[in-house]
Motif scaffolding. Sequence first.
Motif, PDB file in Angstrom:
ATOM      1  N   THR A  27       0.668  -0.149   6.851  1.00 53.15           N
ATOM      2  CA  THR A  27       0.070   0.677   6.028  1.00 53.15           C
ATOM      3  C   THR A  27      -0.250   1.974   6.520  1.00 53.15           C
ATOM      4  O   THR A  27      -0.307   2.994   5.931  1.00 53.15           O
ATOM      5  N   THR A  31       1.088   5.425   4.711  1.00 50.91           N
ATOM      6  CA  THR A  31       0.231   6.244   4.767  1.00 50.91           C
ATOM      7  C   THR A  31       0.804   7.787   4.905  1.00 50.91           C
ATOM      8  O   THR A  31       0.486   8.818   4.313  1.00 50.91           O
ATOM      9  N   SER A  34       4.275   8.340   2.542  1.00 53.47           N
ATOM     10  CA  SER A  34       4.229   8.482   1.303  1.00 53.47           C
ATOM     11  C   SER A  34       4.359   9.860   0.703  1.00 53.47           C
ATOM     12  O   SER A  34       3.156  10.523   1.277  1.00 53.47           O
ATOM     13  N   ASN A  36       3.324  10.672  -2.379  1.00 53.25           N
ATOM     14  CA  ASN A  36       2.278  10.610  -3.399  1.00 53.25           C
ATOM     15  C   ASN A  36       1.142  10.482  -2.761  1.00 53.25           C
ATOM     16  O   ASN A  36       0.614   9.372  -2.052  1.00 53.25           O
ATOM     17  N   HIS A  39      -1.052   7.150  -3.571  1.00 54.86           N
ATOM     18  CA  HIS A  39      -0.481   6.076  -2.812  1.00 54.86           C
ATOM     19  C   HIS A  39      -0.865   6.145  -1.374  1.00 54.86           C
ATOM     20  O   HIS A  39      -1.202   5.008  -0.769  1.00 54.86           O
ATOM     21  N   SER A  40      -0.759   7.274  -0.707  1.00 58.53           N
ATOM     22  CA  SER A  40      -1.403   7.503   0.565  1.00 58.53           C
ATOM     23  C   SER A  40      -2.740   7.109   0.992  1.00 58.53           C
ATOM     24  O   SER A  40      -2.950   6.309   1.865  1.00 58.53           O
ATOM     25  N   ILE A  42      -4.370   4.852  -1.162  1.00 58.10           N
ATOM     26  CA  ILE A  42      -4.490   3.667  -1.339  1.00 58.10           C
ATOM     27  C   ILE A  42      -3.938   2.707  -0.095  1.00 58.10           C
ATOM     28  O   ILE A  42      -4.474   1.805   0.504  1.00 58.10           O
ATOM     29  N   TYR A  43      -2.990   3.149   0.524  1.00 56.36           N
ATOM     30  CA  TYR A  43      -2.362   2.823   1.849  1.00 56.36           C
ATOM     31  C   TYR A  43      -3.365   2.823   3.037  1.00 56.36           C
ATOM     32  O   TYR A  43      -3.727   1.781   3.551  1.00 56.36           O
ATOM     33  N   ASN A  89      -0.932  16.244  -6.664  1.00 55.86           N
ATOM     34  CA  ASN A  89      -0.131  15.328  -7.009  1.00 55.86           C
ATOM     35  C   ASN A  89       1.081  16.297  -7.719  1.00 55.86           C
ATOM     36  O   ASN A  89       2.200  15.655  -7.993  1.00 55.86           O
TER      37      ASN A  89
END
Length: 179
Positions: A27, A31, A34, A36, A39-40, A42-43, A89
């Motif tokens: 993860t 991070t 990624s 996005n 998404h980073s 969330i990771y 984004n």
Amino acid sequence: MIHIPDLANATPVGVIFCILAFITVITAFLTIFSRNPIHSAIYLVICFFSIAGHYLLLNSQFLAVVHIIVYSGAIMILFLFTIMLMNLNEQKDVHRPRITRLGAIVSFCLIVIVLIAIFINSKPIVGEYDSTGEDFQSIEVLGKILLNEYMVPFEFASILLLVAMIGTVLLSKKEKLNK
């Protein structure tokens, strides 16, 4: 030579450690790589939770809970607000000059060389473990140490967070157009 652990004779704690370490490393890389930013984030939250699992394996339940509350809760909410306010984004990839890229690559290589040199020249700490019998896991002991010995750094950290919060509010405020 790489040492591969014998998972057939591993203890449950060793297996859980290996699983948490794998999740943490994967993860962390996701991070970084990624594209996005959501998404980073969330990771990064998943990475924080796996690190809290490592704290639990070290029998530090209070530190694990504080880590989840502070990092996975408060800090990640600030990151998400920043991502949403800056609208990261959008796919507006600004082309940076080559000198900036070169500077970043040189800085990264120098940091890696310094860290490798520190790692190679470090020696393991070998010595006797002196037990005072005092329970450092206790919240009472932590509070006494934090508010007696480390009072000034603790207050500086709170002021720093307050200034960051005020700066975020000021940056997010839109200027009103005079009509």
